[in-house]
Design a protein around this motif. Sequence first.
Motif, mmCIF file in Angstrom:
data_model
loop_
_atom_site.group_PDB
_atom_site.id
_atom_site.type_symbol
_atom_site.label_atom_id
_atom_site.label_comp_id
_atom_site.label_asym_id
_atom_site.label_seq_id
_atom_site.Cartn_x
_atom_site.Cartn_y
_atom_site.Cartn_z
ATOM 1 N N LYS A 41 -120.463 15.100 37.381
ATOM 2 C CA LYS A 41 -120.497 14.219 38.546
ATOM 3 C C LYS A 41 -119.251 14.321 39.433
ATOM 4 O O LYS A 41 -119.371 14.331 40.663
ATOM 5 N N PRO A 42 -118.043 14.374 38.864
ATOM 6 C CA PRO A 42 -116.865 14.454 39.752
ATOM 7 C C PRO A 42 -116.846 15.728 40.606
ATOM 8 O O PRO A 42 -116.205 15.761 41.660
ATOM 9 N N ASP A 43 -117.539 16.768 40.164
ATOM 10 C CA ASP A 43 -117.574 18.032 40.916
ATOM 11 C C ASP A 43 -118.739 18.086 41.895
ATOM 12 O O ASP A 43 -118.919 19.085 42.597
ATOM 13 N N TYR A 44 -119.536 17.060 41.937
ATOM 14 C CA TYR A 44 -120.754 17.087 42.745
ATOM 15 C C TYR A 44 -120.469 16.743 44.205
ATOM 16 O O TYR A 44 -119.761 15.780 44.513
ATOM 17 N N ARG A 45 -121.022 17.525 45.118
ATOM 18 C CA ARG A 45 -120.964 17.227 46.556
ATOM 19 C C ARG A 45 -122.342 17.472 47.161
ATOM 20 O O ARG A 45 -123.014 18.450 46.817
ATOM 21 N N LEU A 46 -122.731 16.612 48.072
ATOM 22 C CA LEU A 46 -123.980 16.802 48.808
ATOM 23 C C LEU A 46 -123.665 16.783 50.298
ATOM 24 O O LEU A 46 -123.155 15.790 50.823
ATOM 25 N N MET A 47 -123.939 17.897 50.967
ATOM 26 C CA MET A 47 -123.646 18.022 52.400
ATOM 27 C C MET A 47 -124.914 17.780 53.213
ATOM 28 O O MET A 47 -125.988 18.272 52.857
ATOM 29 N N VAL A 48 -124.770 17.038 54.295
ATOM 30 C CA VAL A 48 -125.858 16.907 55.274
ATOM 31 C C VAL A 48 -125.326 17.493 56.573
ATOM 32 O O VAL A 48 -124.333 16.991 57.125
ATOM 33 N N ASN A 49 -125.954 18.563 57.049
ATOM 34 C CA ASN A 49 -125.428 19.220 58.255
ATOM 35 C C ASN A 49 -126.563 19.686 59.162
ATOM 36 O O ASN A 49 -127.705 19.303 58.996
ATOM 37 N N GLY A 50 -126.231 20.485 60.148
ATOM 38 C CA GLY A 50 -127.237 20.961 61.106
ATOM 39 C C GLY A 50 -127.352 20.007 62.282
ATOM 40 O O GLY A 50 -126.335 19.556 62.833
ATOM 41 N N MET A 104 -111.330 8.471 43.829
ATOM 42 C CA MET A 104 -110.606 9.728 43.661
ATOM 43 C C MET A 104 -109.748 9.996 44.895
ATOM 44 O O MET A 104 -110.245 9.965 46.012
ATOM 45 N N ALA A 105 -108.483 10.260 44.661
ATOM 46 C CA ALA A 105 -107.616 10.654 45.770
ATOM 47 C C ALA A 105 -107.742 12.163 45.938
ATOM 48 O O ALA A 105 -107.658 12.909 44.970
ATOM 49 N N ARG A 106 -107.980 12.602 47.135
ATOM 50 C CA ARG A 106 -108.092 14.041 47.340
ATOM 51 C C ARG A 106 -107.267 14.452 48.548
ATOM 52 O O ARG A 106 -107.143 13.691 49.512
ATOM 53 N N ALA A 107 -106.744 15.649 48.505
ATOM 54 C CA ALA A 107 -105.907 16.128 49.599
ATOM 55 C C ALA A 107 -106.742 16.295 50.861
ATOM 56 O O ALA A 107 -107.937 16.567 50.799
ATOM 57 N N ALA A 108 -106.104 16.155 52.002
ATOM 58 C CA ALA A 108 -106.788 16.441 53.263
ATOM 59 C C ALA A 108 -107.084 17.931 53.316
ATOM 60 O O ALA A 108 -106.473 18.723 52.605
ATOM 61 N N GLY A 109 -108.037 18.307 54.156
ATOM 62 C CA GLY A 109 -108.334 19.732 54.300
ATOM 63 C C GLY A 109 -109.592 20.101 53.555
ATOM 64 O O GLY A 109 -110.281 19.240 53.031
ATOM 65 N N PRO A 110 -109.904 21.396 53.572
ATOM 66 C CA PRO A 110 -111.174 21.856 52.996
ATOM 67 C C PRO A 110 -111.306 21.454 51.531
ATOM 68 O O PRO A 110 -110.330 21.483 50.783
ATOM 69 N N ASP A 111 -112.520 21.102 51.145
ATOM 70 C CA ASP A 111 -112.806 20.734 49.769
ATOM 71 C C ASP A 111 -113.269 21.993 49.041
ATOM 72 O O ASP A 111 -114.337 22.531 49.334
ATOM 73 N N PRO A 112 -112.463 22.472 48.095
ATOM 74 C CA PRO A 112 -112.841 23.731 47.421
ATOM 75 C C PRO A 112 -114.195 23.637 46.719
ATOM 76 O O PRO A 112 -114.842 24.667 46.508
ATOM 77 N N LEU A 113 -114.622 22.436 46.385
ATOM 78 C CA LEU A 113 -115.930 22.296 45.733
ATOM 79 C C LEU A 113 -117.063 22.677 46.682
ATOM 80 O O LEU A 113 -118.199 22.891 46.259
#
Lengths: 423, 423
Positions: A116-125, B30-39
């Motif tokens: 779960k901490p590695d999960y990302r869901l992008m909505v784009n377009g 979760m604190a995350r750095a600014a900038g692109p998310d490597p995930l």
Amino acid sequence: MTQDSKSGTSRRAFLRGTLAAGTAVAGAGMARAAGPDPLITEVQPWAQGLGDGVDATPYGLPIEFESDVIRRNVPWLTADPISSINFTPIHALDGTITPQGCAFERHHSGAIELAKPDYRLMVNGLVEKPLVFTYADLERFPRENHVYFCECAANTGMEWAGAQLNGAQFTHGMIHNMEYTGVSLRTLLEEAGADLSGDKWVYVEGADASSNGRSIPMEKALDDVLVAFKANGEALRKEHGYPVRLVVPGWEGNMWVKWLRRIEVMDGPVESREETSKYTDVMEDGSARKWTWVMDAKSVVTSPSPQSPITHGAGPLVITGLAWSGHGRITRVDVSKDGGMTWETARLAREGENKALTRFYLDTEWDGSEMLLQSRAMDETGYVQPTKAQLREVRGLNSVYHNNCIQTWHVKENGEAENVEVS
Amino acid sequence: MTQDSKSGTSRRAFLRGTLAAGTAVAGAGMARAAGPDPLITEVQPWAQGLGDGVDATPYGLPIEFESDVIRRNVPWLTADPISSINFTPIHALDGTITPQGCAFERHHSGAIELAKPDYRLMVNGLVEKPLVFTYADLERFPRENHVYFCECAANTGMEWAGAQLNGAQFTHGMIHNMEYTGVSLRTLLEEAGADLSGDKWVYVEGADASSNGRSIPMEKALDDVLVAFKANGEALRKEHGYPVRLVVPGWEGNMWVKWLRRIEVMDGPVESREETSKYTDVMEDGSARKWTWVMDAKSVVTSPSPQSPITHGAGPLVITGLAWSGHGRITRVDVSKDGGMTWETARLAREGENKALTRFYLDTEWDGSEMLLQSRAMDETGYVQPTKAQLREVRGLNSVYHNNCIQTWHVKENGEAENVEVS
């Protein structure tokens, strides 16, 4: 209070010939000596001592005696189990809910592990604001719960040319039915300020190496599609897309993208591999029919069936099976014992639910002679499940997907059953 | 097609403050750095290779990341885990179905192993013909499917005198909700030619060493009691009474006799240990109230709760929980954030089902200040779940069973929650 049977039919006839009174009965084909049954008259080992304590299995598994009720692969179907399928043991289940542990799985590059901490869901377009959600973000949107079936478009796909696989698990087991919890896709699209016009499309894509991706027309995306994170109350299993999968009610399973990582709003469909070279229906003349998303009404007798033979003699017999439709509710299921010449209307265990499995029963008396067992589903749109001949007349023999024809089991006098074709 | 939100409420405000657009968001604390998310920008390991093939787990288990979502025992509750109880992790579940693997269990002499060929069920007493059924015999009677909750009468029993156990799993986790398949008890009684008069009783008894036995009035026996052999589609688990248990909808779990071996039709109740020295309600004056079979309407907020704290800051928050009633359907659930001073009506995920768990949601905005969270269930009979004070006024403090009072969680500014008492 009344003494009348609820069913309106006396079942007292059951007694005669099958059950002996006042002593152990000879059931399930077991021959037993006359006289007292030691399983009743003697104190058995399990009543002489203690069983397992409550800390034995913090997360339980089926008892060892049920170890044959598992998903099964058909090794020759695919080159490798990584890009393959296994089948729900529907011949051994009852009711409608499929436990996650035995719900069929299909992967294109294997079942991945995504925390779960590695999960990302992008909505784009075509959105006002491209967005990225974490798993924790998704949990903050209003949730829905619905029971839906998920069927692979290839379910029963081996049966186009004739009877092939000897068991309901293998002919019809690319299906499961679970209670999903998630956020509606509509909610996330609105959050991103997506263009929701009727001519727009949504491309959904998985995080595994295969990047399984499918195009969904906006109308469906806004209707009942869920971004789901639980099934049957608990987290999705790894093999079902943990932590997040798409649920596309009534539409082919390949669109239910697992490990969902991206939702792109587009002007048109992508025409990806999975919606061109795969998951399209090749017709007799070699042309292909595409965008055949909806799973039409279908049914199958799960017992008796090749993996679930009749183990008793003539007399009371419960014939049972499953019916479903991607168009809505199942309204009726008929059962034939003579290969479709005559039909009896089965009893639905509960009123048909929208795009969910419906269990049917035919409580009957078996005279011990052979049967050609079939079932035929009808849905709320008036659609009637076709015979193989009717399906072939339209589609020919080149198809793989969307075979929803009537199935026949040849039940023999000894109770064994076999997959046969009655077109 | 419409562009309006189905809920009628725009959730676009969600964006402000909680989600960053066009880049990874800071979610779930979760604190995350600014900038692109490597995930997102880097190809992750799970997309660089293959996952598990379909033959990896013929019967699956939850992914390792969910290994905390298990039944838990409270060691000091009982002298030994053999005659004890463990609790469903309701704080971590959603929807309404409870997977068998994490459904609470309660034994009096441990979970025994009883194979189907060794199974016998006797129907005797005031019957025309005493009968013995094998497992295979039972499968020949007409079957029913129903979703019902099963709650131990001792659920929340530790809380009579004050807030005790810090977690919904421990205060309210002696409950599960499954789809049962079985034969109606009425069918078997009719088969034996039982005396079905309204003044008769049925004594049901288990095959384990404790011979757990309970008396059931004939009216209930003929109403909706099931002799069940499947739950959530598959065989009962060992710990839930494999191969056959009784299902007594809406009535206390102790009557749902596991490893069911005998059904005796009698002129009156047996007044067994389990219905005299146990499972009766001791009142303030020392007298005991018995035959308190029905589980009254009850509810609990499952999240946020001590084991499911708020992990994000102020803003959108989903408050969710479960409600149920042994008298029928849940018609309404209210939620209070201020210890019962003011109430908001929650959204039911689906219409309440007869004697089954109902999931409720309150989609709200949390201002970040502390809350005294409560829920209050109402059922179709008009019954309203009482406060602790109301319950004590009638029952005093000597009771163990049937505590269906309103529960309070103190949610702190940091999102943590604690079991407290607001009488």
